[in-house]
Design an enzyme around this catalytic site. Sequence first.
Site, short mmCIF file in Angstrom:
data_model
loop_
_atom_site.label_atom_id
_atom_site.label_comp_id
_atom_site.label_asym_id
_atom_site.label_seq_id
_atom_site.Cartn_x
_atom_site.Cartn_y
_atom_site.Cartn_z
CG ASN A 9 37.37 37.92 59.62
OD1 ASN A 9 38.62 38.25 59.27
ND2 ASN A 9 36.74 36.90 59.16
CD1 TRP A 10 38.58 43.45 55.37
CD2 TRP A 10 40.88 44.70 55.55
NE1 TRP A 10 39.06 45.22 55.59
CE2 TRP A 10 40.11 45.78 55.30
CE3 TRP A 10 42.12 45.02 55.70
CZ2 TRP A 10 40.35 46.44 55.46
CZ3 TRP A 10 43.03 46.17 55.54
CH2 TRP A 10 42.02 46.83 55.40
CE LYS A 11 37.44 34.88 56.61
NZ LYS A 11 36.09 33.58 55.89
CG HIS A 94 36.75 33.02 61.48
ND1 HIS A 94 36.68 31.70 60.69
CD2 HIS A 94 35.60 33.82 60.92
CE1 HIS A 94 36.44 31.93 59.80
NE2 HIS A 94 35.52 33.33 60.35
CD GLU A 96 38.20 31.22 57.59
OE1 GLU A 96 38.99 32.11 57.67
OE2 GLU A 96 37.20 31.59 56.88
CD GLU A 165 31.95 33.97 60.34
OE1 GLU A 165 31.51 34.90 59.89
OE2 GLU A 165 33.02 33.90 61.46
N GLY A 171 31.68 31.79 52.87
CA GLY A 171 33.12 31.64 51.54
C GLY A 171 32.64 30.65 50.22
CB SER A 209 28.14 33.45 51.57
OG SER A 209 28.52 32.52 51.39
N GLY A 230 33.17 38.10 55.29
CA GLY A 230 34.09 38.37 54.82
C GLY A 230 34.35 38.63 53.69
N GLY A 231 34.15 38.17 52.69
CA GLY A 231 34.59 38.25 50.87
C GLY A 231 33.88 39.83 50.74
P1 13P Z 1 32.62 35.19 53.78
O1 13P Z 1 31.69 35.89 54.03
O2 13P Z 1 33.04 34.98 52.59
O3 13P Z 1 31.69 33.90 53.49
O4 13P Z 1 33.70 35.38 55.44
C1 13P Z 1 32.10 34.91 55.84
C2 13P Z 1 33.46 34.94 57.30
O5 13P Z 1 34.27 33.76 57.56
C3 13P Z 1 33.29 35.88 58.57
O6 13P Z 1 33.86 35.60 59.55
#
Ligand code: 13P
Length: 247
Positions: A9-11, A94, A96, A165, A171, A209, A230-231
């Site tokens: 997930n590049w966000k 998600h 967010e 999640e 994050g 994470s 994500g990251g």
């Molecule tokens: P991180 O891997 O950066 O913690 O993000 C997880 C996430 O929200 C994937 O959708």
Amino acid sequence: MKKKLIAGNWKMNGSLAANEALIKGLVSGVGTPNCLVALCVPSVYLAQCRSLLTGSVIDLGAQDVSQHEAGAFTGEVSCSMLNDFGVRYCLVGHSERRQYHFETDAVVALKAQRALASGVTPIVCIGETLAEREAGRTEEVVKRQLAAVIHANGHCISEIVLAYEPVWAIGTGKTASAEQAQQVHAVLRAQLKAASSQADRIQLLYGGSMNAANASQLLGQPDIDGGLIGGASLKAPDFLSIIASAG
Ligand code: 13P
């Protein structure tokens, strides 16, 4: 045997130049993985990413979709638009989106329903906040979030992907331990089994994470069928290493 799914997930990250470098690195390094792989990219880059991924084993995903079919919904993207770009997966709900865009359980359930009806696999995201975990409400919260999706989707529920999640792990560098994640996944699996005889085929992803160092332990749990990253999905070597852990 059900394959694991590793989804990035590049966000809200990327640029034409950065996307090209990242995808070229992934495509040349991914080989023939033992798992399914997908990238959920910002919608403005779907066309670019689709063309860079053509002929590769990596599937294209989106990060959100409207619950409506078409019409006066400024700024929204519909499922049929995702279909135009060969999108296989779409994140829905998600944390967010729930937090910053006030998406309710009911809206998330409708988005999942709309995606399923269009042949796009929804990756439904659920998870508790730190306050909810500390109050001992983790199970109640994730079960409520999942119940809304089961209620709206009936027997089609076996066609979704579910991602647990925990919000406090996103994050933050604070990963849930493999035991903590497995415990919640087992609860979710039981809930899915009560709703569908096909529940065993549903991929249950862990996200929060996940990185090259902790992926194998998390992915080694009986009810963890993949990761939503994500990251670490923004760096080709890290993401490739997670993909290798899922083999
Ligand atoms: P991180 O891997 O950066 O913690 O993000 C997880 C996430 O929200 C994937 O959708």
